[in-house]
Design an enzyme around this catalytic site. Structure first.
Site, mmCIF file in Angstrom:
data_model
loop_
_atom_site.group_PDB
_atom_site.id
_atom_site.type_symbol
_atom_site.label_atom_id
_atom_site.label_comp_id
_atom_site.label_asym_id
_atom_site.label_seq_id
_atom_site.Cartn_x
_atom_site.Cartn_y
_atom_site.Cartn_z
ATOM 1 N N LEU A 162 31.266 47.802 42.421
ATOM 2 C CA LEU A 162 32.229 48.806 41.954
ATOM 3 C C LEU A 162 31.397 50.047 41.655
ATOM 4 O O LEU A 162 30.260 49.928 41.168
ATOM 5 C CB LEU A 162 32.933 48.329 40.685
ATOM 6 C CG LEU A 162 33.929 47.173 40.839
ATOM 7 C CD1 LEU A 162 34.516 46.784 39.485
ATOM 8 C CD2 LEU A 162 35.044 47.527 41.816
ATOM 9 N N ASP A 163 31.958 51.218 41.912
ATOM 10 C CA ASP A 163 31.234 52.458 41.618
ATOM 11 C C ASP A 163 30.933 52.535 40.123
ATOM 12 O O ASP A 163 31.621 51.916 39.309
ATOM 13 C CB ASP A 163 32.081 53.685 41.995
ATOM 14 C CG ASP A 163 32.319 53.766 43.486
ATOM 15 O OD1 ASP A 163 31.525 53.176 44.259
ATOM 16 O OD2 ASP A 163 33.307 54.418 43.884
ATOM 17 N N ILE A 164 29.975 53.387 39.787
ATOM 18 C CA ILE A 164 29.582 53.505 38.372
ATOM 19 C C ILE A 164 30.763 53.926 37.485
ATOM 20 O O ILE A 164 30.887 53.480 36.352
ATOM 21 C CB ILE A 164 28.376 54.470 38.221
ATOM 22 C CG1 ILE A 164 27.815 54.404 36.814
ATOM 23 C CG2 ILE A 164 28.717 55.893 38.634
ATOM 24 C CD1 ILE A 164 26.353 54.704 36.712
ATOM 25 N N LYS A 205 38.531 55.701 47.182
ATOM 26 C CA LYS A 205 38.467 57.157 46.984
ATOM 27 C C LYS A 205 38.575 57.880 48.323
ATOM 28 O O LYS A 205 39.245 58.911 48.431
ATOM 29 C CB LYS A 205 37.150 57.527 46.282
ATOM 30 C CG LYS A 205 37.089 57.050 44.840
ATOM 31 C CD LYS A 205 35.720 57.263 44.236
ATOM 32 C CE LYS A 205 35.639 56.652 42.846
ATOM 33 N NZ LYS A 205 34.283 56.506 42.359
#
Ligand code: URA
Length: 232
Positions: A101-103, A186
């Site tokens: 998962l992205d930060i 995104k």
């Protein structure tokens, strides 16, 4: 296997701590007191420490409610890794995140030390659906649902048809994707001209984020949850 490996595999004590337990004469394997840390036992041996029967397991499967600000890795030069949340009793299992998962993304992240399981959940052929809740800067519209449903071509991959569900608030949506490519949600929203302002993963396959877990909290997956993913 060695008795110290067995006991650490139960999450009861680290291998160095087992030395002390053995010295104290409180480790009993199949009815006899262990004298040394390298004594051999089987996976199905009955091992007791101080009268408590242990259950050996090789693999563990943990669910984390990932907060923002943590990287999906076991170490990183700039940011704290999600493994910082692994409770002490699971540290020796050396778990790592299944996918990323992205930060700035929150929500469901599974960690395990079972490589085959991790590979199978992430394998594109297995088509394990990942569901996200997202907030976007501009309202999503009916035509965006079609854009998602048609799949999307990107430079390095083709996103399979994805589900976009618009809630009562058109700035808040649920998105279900089959892959898990870098910044995929995104990028798919950007293709529709929207920017994601908040992103949270709410399920992977049939496993839902346990809403009782506060950000940064972890629990083990139940046997049923592991099986749901194995048999997906
Ligand atoms: N898609 C993204 O863009 N970010 C994530 O963290 C997960 C899926």
């Amino acid at each position: 296997m060695r008795i110290d490996k067995y006991i650490s595999g139960c999450g009861y004590a680290s291998r160095s701590e087992v030395k002390d337990l053995v010295k104290r004469g409180i480790v009993v394997a199949d009815g006899r007191v262990c004298k040394k840390c390298d004594e051999q036992v089987r996976e199905d041996s009955v091992v007791e420490v101080d009268g408590k029967t242990l259950i050996y397991r090789k693999y563990v499967y943990l669910m984390l409610n990932k907060p923002k600000g943590y990287v999906s890795a076991v170490s990183d030069k700039r940011y704290p890794p999600v493994t910082d949340f692994v409770p002490a009793e699971y540290k020796h299992f050396d778990v790592y995140p299944v996918g990323r998962l992205d930060i700035d993304t929150e929500g469901l992240l599974i960690l395990t030390n079972d490589g085959q399981f991790a590979h199978s959940v992430m394998s594109p052929g297995k088509n394990v659906k990942k569901r996200y809740f997202a907030c976007v800067d501009l309202p999503m519209a009916e035509e965006d649902i079609e854009t998602f449903a048609a799949g999307m071509e990107f430079k390095e991959f083709t996103a399979r048809p994805a589900l976009l569900e618009i809630t009562d608030n058109p700035h808040e949506v649920y998105i279900e994707i089959a892959e898990g490519k870098f910044h995929q949600v995104k990028r798919m929203c950007a293709r529709c001209g929207k920017s994601v302002t908040y992103l949270k993963r709410v399920s992977v396959g049939g496993v839902k984020l346990d809403e009782k877990l506060a950000p940064g909290e972890m629990r083990e997956l139940s046997k049923e949850e592991v099986e749901t993913l194995v048999n997906y």
